[in-house]
Design an enzyme around this catalytic site. Structure first.
Site, PDB file in Angstrom:
ATOM      1  N   SER A 176     -61.745  23.924  16.496  1.00  0.00           N
ATOM      2  CA  SER A 176     -60.365  23.882  15.994  1.00  0.00           C
ATOM      3  C   SER A 176     -60.367  23.260  14.600  1.00  0.00           C
ATOM      4  O   SER A 176     -61.305  22.565  14.221  1.00  0.00           O
ATOM      5  CB  SER A 176     -59.470  23.104  16.954  1.00  0.00           C
ATOM      6  OG  SER A 176     -60.050  21.862  17.288  1.00  0.00           O
ATOM      7  N   GLU A 210     -58.023  21.180  11.609  1.00  0.00           N
ATOM      8  CA  GLU A 210     -56.823  20.353  11.360  1.00  0.00           C
ATOM      9  C   GLU A 210     -56.387  20.415   9.891  1.00  0.00           C
ATOM     10  O   GLU A 210     -57.200  20.386   8.985  1.00  0.00           O
ATOM     11  CB  GLU A 210     -57.125  18.894  11.740  1.00  0.00           C
ATOM     12  CG  GLU A 210     -55.924  17.981  11.530  1.00  0.00           C
ATOM     13  CD  GLU A 210     -56.150  16.586  12.080  1.00  0.00           C
ATOM     14  OE1 GLU A 210     -56.530  16.466  13.269  1.00  0.00           O
ATOM     15  OE2 GLU A 210     -55.955  15.611  11.320  1.00  0.00           O
ATOM     16  N   ASP A 254     -48.963   5.442  13.264  1.00  0.00           N
ATOM     17  CA  ASP A 254     -48.874   4.144  12.582  1.00  0.00           C
ATOM     18  C   ASP A 254     -47.602   4.146  11.764  1.00  0.00           C
ATOM     19  O   ASP A 254     -47.125   5.195  11.363  1.00  0.00           O
ATOM     20  CB  ASP A 254     -50.067   3.943  11.641  1.00  0.00           C
ATOM     21  CG  ASP A 254     -51.381   3.876  12.397  1.00  0.00           C
ATOM     22  OD1 ASP A 254     -51.484   3.057  13.321  1.00  0.00           O
ATOM     23  OD2 ASP A 254     -52.295   4.647  12.057  1.00  0.00           O
ATOM     24  N   PHE A 271     -60.744   5.290   3.528  1.00  0.00           N
ATOM     25  CA  PHE A 271     -60.064   5.654   4.767  1.00  0.00           C
ATOM     26  C   PHE A 271     -60.849   5.150   5.981  1.00  0.00           C
ATOM     27  O   PHE A 271     -60.272   4.675   6.958  1.00  0.00           O
ATOM     28  CB  PHE A 271     -59.874   7.179   4.801  1.00  0.00           C
ATOM     29  CG  PHE A 271     -59.010   7.631   5.923  1.00  0.00           C
ATOM     30  CD1 PHE A 271     -57.681   7.232   5.996  1.00  0.00           C
ATOM     31  CD2 PHE A 271     -59.512   8.456   6.919  1.00  0.00           C
ATOM     32  CE1 PHE A 271     -56.881   7.635   7.047  1.00  0.00           C
ATOM     33  CE2 PHE A 271     -58.718   8.865   7.974  1.00  0.00           C
ATOM     34  CZ  PHE A 271     -57.402   8.456   8.038  1.00  0.00           C
ATOM     35  N   HIS A 319     -63.613  19.570  16.468  1.00  0.00           N
ATOM     36  CA  HIS A 319     -62.328  19.658  15.756  1.00  0.00           C
ATOM     37  C   HIS A 319     -62.614  19.224  14.317  1.00  0.00           C
ATOM     38  O   HIS A 319     -62.978  18.068  14.077  1.00  0.00           O
ATOM     39  CB  HIS A 319     -61.334  18.706  16.427  1.00  0.00           C
ATOM     40  CG  HIS A 319     -59.973  18.667  15.822  1.00  0.00           C
ATOM     41  ND1 HIS A 319     -59.022  19.655  16.032  1.00  0.00           N
ATOM     42  CD2 HIS A 319     -59.376  17.754  15.019  1.00  0.00           C
ATOM     43  CE1 HIS A 319     -57.901  19.337  15.392  1.00  0.00           C
ATOM     44  NE2 HIS A 319     -58.089  18.193  14.768  1.00  0.00           N
TER      45      HIS A 319
HETATM   46  P1  FAD Z   1     -52.463   4.705  21.433  1.00  0.00           P
HETATM   47  O1  FAD Z   1     -53.310   5.510  22.340  1.00  0.00           O
HETATM   48  O2  FAD Z   1     -51.070   4.431  21.852  1.00  0.00           O
HETATM   49  O3  FAD Z   1     -53.263   3.319  21.201  1.00  0.00           O
HETATM   50  C1  FAD Z   1     -52.921   2.426  20.149  1.00  0.00           C
HETATM   51  C2  FAD Z   1     -53.558   1.065  20.367  1.00  0.00           C
HETATM   52  O4  FAD Z   1     -52.916   0.366  21.418  1.00  0.00           O
HETATM   53  C3  FAD Z   1     -55.035   1.067  20.781  1.00  0.00           C
HETATM   54  O5  FAD Z   1     -55.652  -0.064  20.207  1.00  0.00           O
HETATM   55  C4  FAD Z   1     -55.021   0.975  22.302  1.00  0.00           C
HETATM   56  O6  FAD Z   1     -56.175   0.315  22.805  1.00  0.00           O
HETATM   57  C5  FAD Z   1     -53.761   0.196  22.567  1.00  0.00           C
HETATM   58  N1  FAD Z   1     -52.952   0.743  23.676  1.00  0.00           N
HETATM   59  C6  FAD Z   1     -52.826   2.041  24.055  1.00  0.00           C
HETATM   60  N2  FAD Z   1     -51.952   2.169  25.053  1.00  0.00           N
HETATM   61  C7  FAD Z   1     -51.500   0.917  25.334  1.00  0.00           C
HETATM   62  C8  FAD Z   1     -50.564   0.404  26.256  1.00  0.00           C
HETATM   63  N3  FAD Z   1     -49.921   1.219  27.105  1.00  0.00           N
HETATM   64  N4  FAD Z   1     -50.331  -0.945  26.257  1.00  0.00           N
HETATM   65  C9  FAD Z   1     -50.980  -1.766  25.400  1.00  0.00           C
HETATM   66  N5  FAD Z   1     -51.886  -1.320  24.482  1.00  0.00           N
HETATM   67  C10 FAD Z   1     -52.132   0.005  24.446  1.00  0.00           C
HETATM   68  N6  FAD Z   1     -51.885   9.423  12.704  1.00  0.00           N
HETATM   69  C11 FAD Z   1     -50.752   9.908  12.146  1.00  0.00           C
HETATM   70  O7  FAD Z   1     -49.956   9.130  11.594  1.00  0.00           O
HETATM   71  N7  FAD Z   1     -50.451  11.249  12.175  1.00  0.00           N
HETATM   72  C12 FAD Z   1     -51.272  12.149  12.776  1.00  0.00           C
HETATM   73  O8  FAD Z   1     -50.972  13.353  12.797  1.00  0.00           O
HETATM   74  C13 FAD Z   1     -52.488  11.672  13.374  1.00  0.00           C
HETATM   75  N8  FAD Z   1     -53.330  12.529  13.989  1.00  0.00           N
HETATM   76  C14 FAD Z   1     -54.459  12.024  14.611  1.00  0.00           C
HETATM   77  C15 FAD Z   1     -55.298  12.918  15.294  1.00  0.00           C
HETATM   78  C16 FAD Z   1     -56.446  12.458  15.920  1.00  0.00           C
HETATM   79  C17 FAD Z   1     -57.346  13.445  16.658  1.00  0.00           C
HETATM   80  C18 FAD Z   1     -56.791  11.073  15.849  1.00  0.00           C
HETATM   81  C19 FAD Z   1     -58.054  10.561  16.490  1.00  0.00           C
HETATM   82  C20 FAD Z   1     -55.953  10.173  15.181  1.00  0.00           C
HETATM   83  C21 FAD Z   1     -54.773  10.635  14.566  1.00  0.00           C
HETATM   84  N9  FAD Z   1     -53.894   9.784  13.903  1.00  0.00           N
HETATM   85  C22 FAD Z   1     -52.748  10.270  13.318  1.00  0.00           C
HETATM   86  C23 FAD Z   1     -54.164   8.335  13.836  1.00  0.00           C
HETATM   87  C24 FAD Z   1     -53.436   7.568  14.985  1.00  0.00           C
HETATM   88  O9  FAD Z   1     -52.054   7.766  14.907  1.00  0.00           O
HETATM   89  C25 FAD Z   1     -53.765   6.089  14.835  1.00  0.00           C
HETATM   90  O10 FAD Z   1     -55.121   5.860  15.111  1.00  0.00           O
HETATM   91  C26 FAD Z   1     -52.861   5.146  15.642  1.00  0.00           C
HETATM   92  O11 FAD Z   1     -53.127   3.810  15.189  1.00  0.00           O
HETATM   93  C27 FAD Z   1     -53.117   5.179  17.152  1.00  0.00           C
HETATM   94  O12 FAD Z   1     -52.595   6.293  17.746  1.00  0.00           O
HETATM   95  P2  FAD Z   1     -52.988   6.618  19.284  1.00  0.00           P
HETATM   96  O13 FAD Z   1     -52.202   7.772  19.696  1.00  0.00           O
HETATM   97  O14 FAD Z   1     -54.458   6.659  19.440  1.00  0.00           O
HETATM   98  O15 FAD Z   1     -52.408   5.279  19.970  1.00  0.00           O
END
Ligand code: FAD
Length: 279
Positions: free
Chosen positions: A9, A11, A103, A210, A260
């Site tokens: 895929s 991105e 973020d 980054f 990806h």
């Molecule tokens: P989560 O899975 O919610 O985790 C965030 C943090 O909190 C982690 O440290 C985890 O250990 C902890 N955590 C998770 N769940 C809980 C809970 N229920 N209670 C307490 N702590 C918890 N960023 C963008 O802004 N836009 C994008 O389009 C984007 N695309 C991405 C695509 C991919 C494939 C990847 C790998 C990253 C992408 N990111 C993007 C970056 C991402 O948004 C950041 O890394 C962000 O800080 C974490 O998102 P997450 O969904 O992994 O968070």
């Protein structure tokens, strides 16, 4: 050895200008689509800052028959706004999403206001049932805010248990980190695919900055080699392609379910790496 064709895929990020959008849709997409990817994905700006551009790009791509996954997070939005966006994607025939916490952009507050990805996945499932194939993010070198290695894996499991179908990793250059992570995920009871996110080396200065922020390590030997090339961009480019091709080859030979590519909206070097792999 992988037995079936690996899932590939590509991105994108949503372009800021009309010219950038035109180039992405008219030049980059046909060139990359010719490689027959499983789907494209389009990122969502921190705090929902690209809501309209992400939605616009994926809608246009979908209307021309391309399988595409918008990234989605709550950002600063409420359930009504996120729900309306999900409904729009359903109406436009989009059937994949990448669900993230995201973020906050600098100056817009801290992580405390953000909605964790597992809650977003549950919200999407509640709103739209099984309509979407949902991807979530995974971190072989562990998310920079995670309290521990094991807790990050527990939360990844939480996202998958909430209804996500698979995960895509943050990019990495240490292949051992990825396979060790897969082993630990497996031991934690995760049985859904975790696809390797791969970043071609395009602009090393930007990549290094980054990587510091997102917690992806660039091995010292790669930094040393690239620094040794000075301003010789041609040598940096060909070294970058060689290193990333080798990384992908090792991943596929060792059973990674797919790759990806973070294309940075460019055809090359993703296409060159893809062709080197004989896919
Ligand atoms: P989560 O899975 O919610 O985790 C965030 C943090 O909190 C982690 O440290 C985890 O250990 C902890 N955590 C998770 N769940 C809980 C809970 N229920 N209670 C307490 N702590 C918890 N960023 C963008 O802004 N836009 C994008 O389009 C984007 N695309 C991405 C695509 C991919 C494939 C990847 C790998 C990253 C992408 N990111 C993007 C970056 C991402 O948004 C950041 O890394 C962000 O800080 C974490 O998102 P997450 O969904 O992994 O968070």
């Amino acid at each position: 050895m992988a037995t079936s064709k690996p899932r590939i895929s590509f991105e994108y990020f949503p372009p800021k200008t009309a010219e950038g959008r035109e180039k992405l849709l008219q030049v980059t997409t046909p060139a990359l689509n010719a490689l027959d990817p499983a789907f494209f994905s389009v990122t969502y700006g921190a705090g929902g800052t690209t809501r309209d551009t992400t939605c616009g790009v994926v809608s246009t791509m979908r209307a021309s028959g391309i399988d595409v996954a918008p990234h989605l997070s709550f950002g600063g939005d409420d359930e009504a706004a996120v729900g309306a966006l999900i409904d729009t994607y359903v109406e436009r025939g989009i059937n994949r999403l990448v669900a993230l916490r995201g973020d906050m952009p600098s100056g817009m507050g801290g992580a405390s206001q953000l909605v964790y990805a597992n809650e977003l996945v549950a919200f999407i499932r509640e709103r739209s049932g099984d309509h979407f194939h949902i991807e979530v993010a995974a971190y072989p070198e562990i998310h920079p805010e995670a309290s521990s290695y094991d807790s990050d894996i527990r939360y990844l499991k939480g996202k998958l248990d909430a209804g996500a179908n698979s995960a895509i990793t943050q990019y990495f250059f240490n292949v051992e980190a990825y396979f060790y992570f897969l082993d630990r995920c497996n031991a934690a009871g995760i049985d859904k695919p975790i696809y390797a996110g791969i970043m071609p080396i395009i602009n090393f200065t930007n990549l290094a900055r980054f990587s510091r922020n997102c917690g992806a390590e660039i091995p010292r030997w790669i930094c040393q080699r690239i620094e040794g090339f000075g301003n010789d961009q041609a040598s940096i480019r060909s070294f970058g392609i060689e290193v990333v091709t080798q990384l992908c080859q090792t991943l596929l030979d060792s059973g990674a379910p797919g790759i990806h590519f973070y294309t940075m909206n460019q055809v090359e070097p993703t296409r060159e790496i893809y062709r080197n792999l004989g896919l």
